[in-house]
Design a protein around this motif. Structure first.
Motif, PDB file in Angstrom:
ATOM      1  N   ALA A  43       4.758   9.875  -2.377  1.00 49.88           N
ATOM      2  CA  ALA A  43       3.848   8.864  -1.838  1.00 49.88           C
ATOM      3  C   ALA A  43       4.453   8.297  -0.559  1.00 49.88           C
ATOM      4  CB  ALA A  43       3.624   7.749  -2.856  1.00 49.88           C
TER       5      ALA A  43
ATOM      6  N   VAL B  66      -3.738   3.706  -1.500  1.00 45.01           N
ATOM      7  CA  VAL B  66      -3.955   3.104  -2.817  1.00 45.01           C
ATOM      8  C   VAL B  66      -3.353   1.703  -2.822  1.00 45.01           C
ATOM      9  CG1 VAL B  66      -4.032   5.336  -4.001  1.00 45.01           C
ATOM     10  CG2 VAL B  66      -1.848   4.136  -3.789  1.00 45.01           C
ATOM     11  N   ARG B  67      -4.027   0.801  -3.537  1.00 51.16           N
ATOM     12  CA  ARG B  67      -3.570  -0.582  -3.678  1.00 51.16           C
ATOM     13  C   ARG B  67      -3.720  -0.984  -5.136  1.00 51.16           C
ATOM     14  NH1 ARG B  67      -6.939  -0.120   0.651  1.00 51.16           N
ATOM     15  NH2 ARG B  67      -6.009  -0.370   2.736  1.00 51.16           N
TER      16      ARG B  67
ATOM     17  N   GLU C 280       0.842  -1.198   0.000  1.00 51.30           N
ATOM     18  CA  GLU C 280       0.000   0.000   0.000  1.00 51.30           C
ATOM     19  C   GLU C 280       0.874   1.243   0.000  1.00 51.30           C
ATOM     20  OE1 GLU C 280      -3.667   0.467   2.632  1.00 51.30           O
ATOM     21  OE2 GLU C 280      -2.247   1.822   3.632  1.00 51.30           O
TER      22      GLU C 280
ATOM     23  N   HIS D 255      -1.781   1.886  -9.641  1.00 50.61           N
ATOM     24  CA  HIS D 255      -2.003   3.319  -9.443  1.00 50.61           C
ATOM     25  C   HIS D 255      -1.251   4.086 -10.514  1.00 50.61           C
ATOM     26  CE1 HIS D 255      -2.959   7.084  -7.466  1.00 50.61           C
ATOM     27  NE2 HIS D 255      -1.699   7.437  -7.638  1.00 50.61           N
TER      28      HIS D 255
ATOM     29  N   ARG E 216      -4.566   9.495   0.668  1.00 49.23           N
ATOM     30  CA  ARG E 216      -5.502   8.400   0.380  1.00 49.23           C
ATOM     31  C   ARG E 216      -4.736   7.100   0.144  1.00 49.23           C
ATOM     32  NH1 ARG E 216      -7.510   6.245  -4.359  1.00 49.23           N
ATOM     33  NH2 ARG E 216      -6.355   7.789  -5.584  1.00 49.23           N
TER      34      ARG E 216
END
Length: 274
Positions: free
Chosen positions: A98, A81-82, A73, A85, A79
């Motif tokens: 990130a 994300v998995r 992740e 992306h 937020r």
């Protein structure tokens, strides 16, 4: 001016310089600053995995994409994300960050290339950092110059700390000044903030007491008559002075000054400075 006033002025000048120096060092040694970088990974259209970042990364006409495995992740813009992306197409010199656990994964474009540059707080370069040597501040190195804008910004191509990489900047003008009666000039690039300028330069101390490839000087927006202050006491090292995992620009040829600027930051201890 009295001796007392002169001493007070020098004390204020030195304290202001120390504030600048401490801020420079703090940004550099931030848990996710340049000393925390653990890899410089160049992306292409083949999915690649890296030991210091999750997922498989690639890029193409639609920009940077990461495919995260089950259980992996990233947090992007707050937020989670998995899976797949898409970061999209990044502008030149643009970056996205990130979060991955206590690390930050920088996704950026440099010299037309998409890169991934993880930043881990426990990176040895960061944890062993003890500060940057510097010349003692002296008012004589804060000189007045005159900014002369070009008729139109001039695209200026310069090399980079990474061999084969180039950066292009729109130079808005040049700064003329004197040191010890010697006329000199420097091509200026856009700085941080409206009207601000940045100067990249070398001088005859480069590779001797200061970092060989470049130093950087931030310049406040010129006054209405073009007056600027070049305070070489605040000549800073770029990240490439500390790590090979940086893509810093080199100065344009005309910014190689034929004088010794014995002011500002010196060669980092990480490069053998003392």
């Amino acid at each position: 001016m009295t001796t007392e006033a002169t001493a007070t002025d020098l004390q204020v000048f030195t304290e202001n310089w120390l504030d600048w120096y401490r801020a420079q060092e703090s940004r550099l040694a931030d848990p996710h600053g340049f000393l925390a970088i653990t890899g410089l990974h160049w992306l292409d259209d083949r999915p690649q995995r890296f030991p210091d970042a999750p997922g498989a990364w690639h890029t193409g006409s639609d920009g940077v994409v990461v495919d995260l495995d089950d259980g992996e992740e990233l947090v992007v813009d707050g937020r989670p994300v998995r899976g797949e992306h898409r970061f999209g197409v990044l502008p030149e010199r643009g970056s996205v960050h990130a979060v991955w656990g206590d690390a930050v994964i920088e996704i950026a474009k440099r010299g037309g290339n998409d890169i991934v540059r993880p930043r881990h707080p426990d990176a040895p370069l960061r944890t062993a950092f003890t500060g940057t040597p510097a010349y003692a501040p002296e008012p004589r190195w804060a000189v007045t110059g005159r900014y002369i804008p070009f008729d139109a910004p001039r695209p200026t191509t310069v090399g980079a700390a990474v061999e084969g990489l180039e950066h292009v900047y729109d130079a808005p003008g040049r700064i003329e000044f004197e040191l010890d009666g010697r006329p000199l000039s420097l091509t200026a690039f856009p700085g941080h903030g409206v009207g601000a300028l940045t100067v990249l330069f070398t001088d005859t101390t480069s590779g001797v007491t200061t970092y060989a490839a470049n130093r950087s000087l931030a310049v406040e927006p010129p006054a209405a008559d073009g007056t600027v202050t070049l305070d070489f006491n605040r000549a800073a090292n770029l990240p490439c002075a500390y790590t090979d995992l940086a893509t810093c620009p080199l100065p344009p040829a005309e910014n190689r000054l034929p004088v010794a600027i014995e002011a500002g930051l010196k060669i980092p201890r990480e490069r053998g400075g003392s």
